[in-house]
Design an enzyme around this catalytic site. Structure first.
Site, PDB file in Angstrom:
ATOM      1  N   ALA A   1      40.681  36.252  36.871  1.00  0.00           N
ATOM      2  CA  ALA A   1      41.385  35.447  37.873  1.00  0.00           C
ATOM      3  C   ALA A   1      42.196  36.347  38.788  1.00  0.00           C
ATOM      4  O   ALA A   1      42.587  37.455  38.408  1.00  0.00           O
ATOM      5  CB  ALA A   1      42.294  34.424  37.192  1.00  0.00           C
ATOM      6  N   ASP A   2      42.456  35.839  39.976  1.00  0.00           N
ATOM      7  CA  ASP A   2      43.355  36.508  40.902  1.00  0.00           C
ATOM      8  C   ASP A   2      44.082  35.443  41.707  1.00  0.00           C
ATOM      9  O   ASP A   2      43.459  34.496  42.186  1.00  0.00           O
ATOM     10  CB  ASP A   2      42.607  37.450  41.851  1.00  0.00           C
ATOM     11  CG  ASP A   2      43.585  38.307  42.625  1.00  0.00           C
ATOM     12  OD1 ASP A   2      44.208  39.196  42.001  1.00  0.00           O
ATOM     13  OD2 ASP A   2      43.760  38.071  43.830  1.00  0.00           O
ATOM     14  N   THR A   3      45.392  35.601  41.814  1.00  0.00           N
ATOM     15  CA  THR A   3      46.214  34.628  42.534  1.00  0.00           C
ATOM     16  C   THR A   3      46.853  35.296  43.733  1.00  0.00           C
ATOM     17  O   THR A   3      47.381  36.407  43.622  1.00  0.00           O
ATOM     18  CB  THR A   3      47.312  34.056  41.611  1.00  0.00           C
ATOM     19  OG1 THR A   3      46.675  33.429  40.493  1.00  0.00           O
ATOM     20  CG2 THR A   3      48.180  33.044  42.338  1.00  0.00           C
TER      21      THR A   3
ATOM     22  N   GLY B   1      41.568  32.423  42.500  1.00  0.00           N
ATOM     23  CA  GLY B   1      40.129  32.549  42.319  1.00  0.00           C
ATOM     24  C   GLY B   1      39.861  32.820  40.851  1.00  0.00           C
ATOM     25  O   GLY B   1      40.604  33.574  40.214  1.00  0.00           O
TER      26      GLY B   1
END
Length: 189
Positions: free
Chosen positions: A72-74, A109
């Site tokens: 994940a990436d925020t 994502g």
């Protein structure tokens, strides 16, 4: 109810993501690799979050044969600006002053890799902040850790409790992992 068929690897050192996965009653281990988080300049915020999540997933593709790998990436988007993690106290103060009394978007994502391929998706949450005082911003920076958080804040922290007026969308997305969408994606595996 999700019946876990393969071991899960959470490819994230984020304590918030780990906490959310535990709250979902998922059995997982944490494994992290250094990944270049750069992205092309022409991407929209949602595309950036997915692009980076997919880059992280690519680093684990060989391990997705016998495991489910979650990456994940925020990112935080304020108007047309991407607000990353603050570099120091001054930068954290600048970011929080920008967010004070305004609204911004949080994009996460997510990549789920299994059987050697990756599916990805994103979620978006609109966050509205009250006007914050200089004292509140300084207190938060001094007493909490804004340096490992995109946008220099954690919604689950003190500043989220006193400063966030409302959100439109997923609360857990702002924490770094849209759990409802993740759960639905795991059910489809």
């Amino acid at each position: 109810m999700y019946q876990q068929s393969l071991p899960i690897i959470l490819a994230s050192k984020s304590p918030r993501r780990q906490e959310l996965m535990k709250s979902m009653n998922l059995d997982f281990k944490v494994l992290v690799k250094d990944v270049d988080e750069s992205f092309p300049d022409n991407l929209l915020p949602a595309e950036i979050a997915v692009h980076i999540a997919e880059k992280k997933a690519a680093a684990f593709l060989d391990q997705s044969i016998d495991n489910i790998v979650i990456t994940a990436d925020t990112i935080v988007a304020y108007k047309t600006e991407i607000l990353g993690k603050p570099e120091d106290v001054t930068h954290a103060r600048e970011i929080l002053e920008k967010l004070s009394g305004t609204n911004h978007q949080v994009y996460t994502g997510v990549g789920i890799s299994y059987n050697g391929h990756t599916v990805s998706f994103f979620d978006i949450t609109e966050v509205f902040f009250n006007q914050l005082t200089t004292e509140q911003i300084n207190y938060y920076i001094k007493n909490y850790n804004p340096f490992d958080k995109a946008g220099a804040y954690g919604i689950q922290d003190w500043i989220g409790l006193i400063g966030v007026k409302k959100i439109i969308g997923s609360y857990t997305n702002v924490m770094g992992l849209p759990t409802e969408k993740l759960y639905q994606a795991l059910l489809s595996i």
